[in-house]
Motif scaffolding. Structure first.
Motif, PDB file in Angstrom:
ATOM      1  N   LEU A  88       6.536  26.705   6.932  1.00 23.34           N
ATOM      2  CA  LEU A  88       5.848  26.232   5.736  1.00 23.34           C
ATOM      3  C   LEU A  88       6.830  25.653   4.718  1.00 23.34           C
ATOM      4  O   LEU A  88       6.579  24.599   4.128  1.00 23.34           O
ATOM      5  N   VAL A  89       7.945  26.348   4.524  1.00 29.17           N
ATOM      6  CA  VAL A  89       8.952  25.858   3.579  1.00 29.17           C
ATOM      7  C   VAL A  89       9.509  24.513   4.028  1.00 29.17           C
ATOM      8  O   VAL A  89       9.661  23.575   3.229  1.00 29.17           O
ATOM      9  N   VAL A  90       9.803  24.400   5.327  1.00 28.09           N
ATOM     10  CA  VAL A  90      10.354  23.136   5.852  1.00 28.09           C
ATOM     11  C   VAL A  90       9.338  22.002   5.695  1.00 28.09           C
ATOM     12  O   VAL A  90       9.692  20.892   5.272  1.00 28.09           O
ATOM     13  N   ALA A  91       8.086  22.259   6.016  1.00 28.22           N
ATOM     14  CA  ALA A  91       7.069  21.209   5.922  1.00 28.22           C
ATOM     15  C   ALA A  91       6.906  20.724   4.480  1.00 28.22           C
ATOM     16  O   ALA A  91       6.881  19.510   4.216  1.00 28.22           O
ATOM     17  N   LEU A  92       6.802  21.666   3.551  1.00 28.46           N
ATOM     18  CA  LEU A  92       6.630  21.281   2.151  1.00 28.46           C
ATOM     19  C   LEU A  92       7.858  20.549   1.616  1.00 28.46           C
ATOM     20  O   LEU A  92       7.743  19.551   0.888  1.00 28.46           O
ATOM     21  N   ALA A  93       9.038  21.036   1.987  1.00 29.44           N
ATOM     22  CA  ALA A  93      10.265  20.403   1.492  1.00 29.44           C
ATOM     23  C   ALA A  93      10.440  19.008   2.076  1.00 29.44           C
ATOM     24  O   ALA A  93      10.859  18.079   1.378  1.00 29.44           O
TER      25      ALA A  93
ATOM     26  N   THR B 134       8.084  11.867   0.277  1.00 28.79           N
ATOM     27  CA  THR B 134       6.832  11.240  -0.178  1.00 28.79           C
ATOM     28  C   THR B 134       6.528  11.465  -1.652  1.00 28.79           C
ATOM     29  O   THR B 134       5.541  10.914  -2.135  1.00 28.79           O
ATOM     30  N   THR B 135       7.310  12.241  -2.353  1.00 25.18           N
ATOM     31  CA  THR B 135       7.001  12.512  -3.757  1.00 25.18           C
ATOM     32  C   THR B 135       8.036  11.864  -4.684  1.00 25.18           C
ATOM     33  O   THR B 135       9.128  11.494  -4.250  1.00 25.18           O
ATOM     34  N   ARG B 136       7.653  11.754  -5.932  1.00 26.61           N
ATOM     35  CA  ARG B 136       8.579  11.204  -6.918  1.00 26.61           C
ATOM     36  C   ARG B 136       9.803  12.095  -7.083  1.00 26.61           C
ATOM     37  O   ARG B 136      10.923  11.614  -7.294  1.00 26.61           O
ATOM     38  N   PHE B 137       9.591  13.412  -6.958  1.00 26.98           N
ATOM     39  CA  PHE B 137      10.720  14.340  -7.056  1.00 26.98           C
ATOM     40  C   PHE B 137      11.756  14.035  -5.969  1.00 26.98           C
ATOM     41  O   PHE B 137      12.970  14.016  -6.233  1.00 26.98           O
ATOM     42  N   GLY B 138      11.295  13.781  -4.746  1.00 28.07           N
ATOM     43  CA  GLY B 138      12.214  13.469  -3.666  1.00 28.07           C
ATOM     44  C   GLY B 138      12.915  12.137  -3.871  1.00 28.07           C
ATOM     45  O   GLY B 138      14.121  12.002  -3.626  1.00 28.07           O
TER      46      GLY B 138
END
Length: 363
Positions: free
Chosen positions: A217-222, A228-232
């Motif tokens: 779960l942690v790997v998928a979210l990270a 795909t996010t602005r944070f990334g």
């Protein structure tokens, strides 16, 4: 007054000869499937993650061929995955920090500190071995907040005070570990509630250990957050060129604090998982966890110079030392050779990263 000399008249310019209209160039033929595959392969081979994955496959194939009945078994693969889960969580946070061209040497110590805070909180609420879900939840929350606090602390010193990340996190490495030892008087605390150890620590859901479920779960979210996010996107931009990122409106200092806070939060989560798995605080494992997390990130293709990195690559980087350790143990090779092999692969990974950067700058 003399007259100007007469000059012969210039001959009339020849009339332009009409030229035939050029025929339009034929449209290029669509790329053949073979060409598309070659282009895809050309792009893929430029990624460090692909080569790291091939190295992992070679190791698995080699150990499977040498000891098929001992290594190539579901039990062994499951054991490797369980033992690597906590390091995966720790290394994911380290990936974000290194992508920003920083480093976090304190993750191992924060893991220990968070575990100490979690078990101390649980024991303060209910010292018995059969503490309830409320007590466990409160302890886990305290551990997460402890990790988050260390991450914010690191981020403020790096982003606002402009102290190099190496120095800041080297300092908090000692401070967090020291405070953990102060709280426990230097002795591991093992009074972990049985419900936590039997469920998250050694339990499973649908046959899959909880530690693996949490790590996945942690790997998928990270991975989604980084790509795909602005944070990334901000994280990659800050690591590529901090000054350019600031010029386009990114609050670099604020973003760095968020990245280090994420690393601290995941270190806190790893501390709670570690507490549940080993039913103890493991005060002496911090330094090794730091090195293993950094090695996994670099082996996975994340550049120490920032701007390049993948979460999936980090997961592969975690499994290379784990497979080596398992294979060497089965082959009864001294464990020291595992350290030698991982160190050699680490140097090669950094060397190839530098080669790629030089090739890119020469284009």
């Amino acid at each position: 007054m003399s007259e100007a000399p007469l000059t012969p008249e210039s001959p009339p310019a020849p009339e332009p000869v009409p030229t035939p209209t050029a025929e339009p160039a034929p449209a290029p033929a669509p790329a053949a499937p073979r060409g598309a595959a070659a282009l895809l392969w050309q792009r893929a081979r430029g990624q460090n993650t692909l080569w790291t994955f091939l190295v992992l496959l070679v190791l698995v194939a080699a150990f499977s061929a040498l000891r098929p009945n001992a290594f190539a078994t579901t039990f062994e693969f499951k054991s490797i995955a369980v033992e690597s889960s906590i390091l995966v969580v720790l290394a994911v946070g380290q990936t974000f920090v290194i992508v920003t061209s920083g480093i976090d040497l304190s993750v191992g110590s924060v893991l220990i500190f968070s575990g100490v805070v979690a078990v101390k909180t649980m024991n303060a609420l209910d010292p018995g071995p059969n503490a309830g879900a409320g007590t466990i939840l409160a302890g886990a929350l305290a551990g997460l907040l402890g990790g988050l606090a260390w991450g914010v602390f690191n981020g403020i010193w790096v982003a606002k005070a402009k102290v190099p990340p190496l120095i800041v996190t080297l300092g908090t490495l000692g401070i967090a570990l020291g405070l953990g030892q102060v709280l426990t008087h230097g002795v591991d605390v093992g009074n972990v509630p049985a419900s936590l150890a039997n469920s998250v620590g050694s339990g499973s859901v649908l046959g899959i250990p909880w530690l693996i479920v949490v790590a996945v779960l942690v790997v998928a979210l990270a991975a989604l957050a980084l790509r795909t996010t602005r944070f990334g996107r901000y994280t990659l931009a800050v690591g590529s060129n901090e000054e350019a990122a600031a010029r386009v409106g990114i609050r670099v200092d604020r973003h760095l604090i968020k990245v280090y806070a994420l690393s601290g939060l995941l270190s806190g989560l790893a501390g709670v998982l570690n507490l549940a798995h080993y039913s103890s605080t493991t005060l002496t494992s911090g330094a090794q966890d730091n090195l293993n997390a950094i090695a996994a990130v670099v082996l996975g293709g994340t550049s120490l110079f920032g701007g390049v990195g993948t979460v999936i690559g980090t997961v592969i980087g975690v499994f290379i030392p784990a497979v080596l350790q398992s294979g060497f143990t089965i082959l009864q090779v001294q464990s020291f050779w595992q350290t030698v092999a991982v160190g050699a692969v680490l140097i090669l990974a950094v060397y190839f990263d530098q080669l790629r950067r030089r090739r890119r700058s020469n284009r």
